[in-house]
Design a protein around this motif. Structure first.
Motif, PDB file in Angstrom:
ATOM      1  N   SER A 142       0.572  -1.306  -0.097  1.00 12.75           N
ATOM      2  CA  SER A 142       0.139  -0.108   0.337  1.00 12.75           C
ATOM      3  C   SER A 142       0.788   1.311   0.047  1.00 12.75           C
ATOM      4  O   SER A 142       0.367   2.406  -1.053  1.00 12.75           O
ATOM      5  CB  SER A 142      -0.883  -0.192   1.097  1.00 12.75           C
ATOM      6  N   LEU A 143       2.137   1.238   0.420  1.00 14.41           N
ATOM      7  CA  LEU A 143       3.131   2.259   0.965  1.00 14.41           C
ATOM      8  C   LEU A 143       3.199   2.647  -0.257  1.00 14.41           C
ATOM      9  O   LEU A 143       3.712   3.857  -1.035  1.00 14.41           O
ATOM     10  CB  LEU A 143       3.895   2.631   2.491  1.00 14.41           C
ATOM     11  N   ASP A 161       2.308   1.464  -3.486  1.00 13.79           N
ATOM     12  CA  ASP A 161       1.101   2.308  -3.858  1.00 13.79           C
ATOM     13  C   ASP A 161       0.777   4.079  -3.922  1.00 13.79           C
ATOM     14  O   ASP A 161       0.793   4.760  -4.911  1.00 13.79           O
ATOM     15  CB  ASP A 161      -0.084   1.664  -4.448  1.00 13.79           C
ATOM     16  N   LEU A 162       0.868   4.344  -2.498  1.00 11.92           N
ATOM     17  CA  LEU A 162       0.648   5.693  -2.638  1.00 11.92           C
ATOM     18  C   LEU A 162       1.811   6.498  -2.734  1.00 11.92           C
ATOM     19  O   LEU A 162       1.704   7.114  -3.492  1.00 11.92           O
ATOM     20  CB  LEU A 162       0.855   5.838  -0.815  1.00 11.92           C
ATOM     21  N   SER A 163       3.111   5.700  -2.979  1.00 10.35           N
ATOM     22  CA  SER A 163       3.961   6.683  -3.037  1.00 10.35           C
ATOM     23  C   SER A 163       4.651   6.651  -4.771  1.00 10.35           C
ATOM     24  O   SER A 163       4.237   8.358  -5.201  1.00 10.35           O
ATOM     25  CB  SER A 163       5.256   5.673  -2.383  1.00 10.35           C
ATOM     26  N   CYS A 203       1.250   7.415  -6.101  1.00 11.53           N
ATOM     27  CA  CYS A 203       0.157   8.153  -6.649  1.00 11.53           C
ATOM     28  C   CYS A 203       0.712   9.428  -6.047  1.00 11.53           C
ATOM     29  O   CYS A 203       1.093  10.645  -6.785  1.00 11.53           O
ATOM     30  CB  CYS A 203      -0.712   7.827  -5.694  1.00 11.53           C
ATOM     31  N   ILE A 204       2.050   9.577  -4.726  1.00 14.08           N
ATOM     32  CA  ILE A 204       2.012  11.212  -5.079  1.00 14.08           C
ATOM     33  C   ILE A 204       3.501  11.432  -5.584  1.00 14.08           C
ATOM     34  O   ILE A 204       3.060  13.012  -6.126  1.00 14.08           O
ATOM     35  CB  ILE A 204       3.000  11.551  -3.210  1.00 14.08           C
TER      36      ILE A 204
END
Length: 141
Positions: free
Chosen positions: A49-50, A52-54, A56-57
């Motif tokens: 998840s991290l 994926d978030l990275s 996106c950021i």
């Protein structure tokens, strides 16, 4: 498989090798290993998840950079105008200093020098040297 999952699998193998499943301590040890295994799986999911978030950021930062570029390029064009909204140009034909406002620059018929009636082309220079050396796209030759 993560480092934690490997360690839990090692402990599971040790417990199997000891053959203590029938004893009370064996049940406790097996329960602890099961909990550790569940924690390791959850940590792996959190890592994914991290990641994926990275991603996106990073994508958002790229979009913000593009927005900043477009805003700053508009500012460069606006800086060419004086505080009254006029652009000062020297006519290449007669050498007279003339002033154009933004509406005149957008006119389809082009710019004409009021002194000599010759066409005037304008390049707004982005290189801050105010020499007019940049082409139509704002790039230096």
């Amino acid at each position: 498989m993560s480092y934690i999952s490997e360690k839990v699998a090692y402990l599971d193998g040790l417990a199997d090798g000891l053959g203590i499943e029938d004893e009370k301590q064996g049940k406790l040890l097996r329960g602890i290993i099961d909990v550790l295994s569940a924690i390791a799986e959850e940590l792996e999911e959190q890592d994914e998840s991290l990641d994926d978030l990275s991603g996106c950021i990073d994508h958002l930062y790229d979009e913000i950079d593009q927005i900043d570029e477009s805003l700053f390029s508009d500012d460069d064009e606006e800086d060419a105008f004086d505080e009254d909204g006029f652009l000062e140009v020297v006519c290449p034909s007669c050498g007279e200093t003339i002033y154009f406002d933004e509406e005149m620059l957008d006119a389809e018929e082009g710019l004409i020098c009021p002194s000599c009636n010759e066409p005037v082309s304008i390049n707004i220079c982005d290189c801050d040297c105010e020499c007019g050396c940049c082409d139509e796209n704002g790039e230096e030759p």
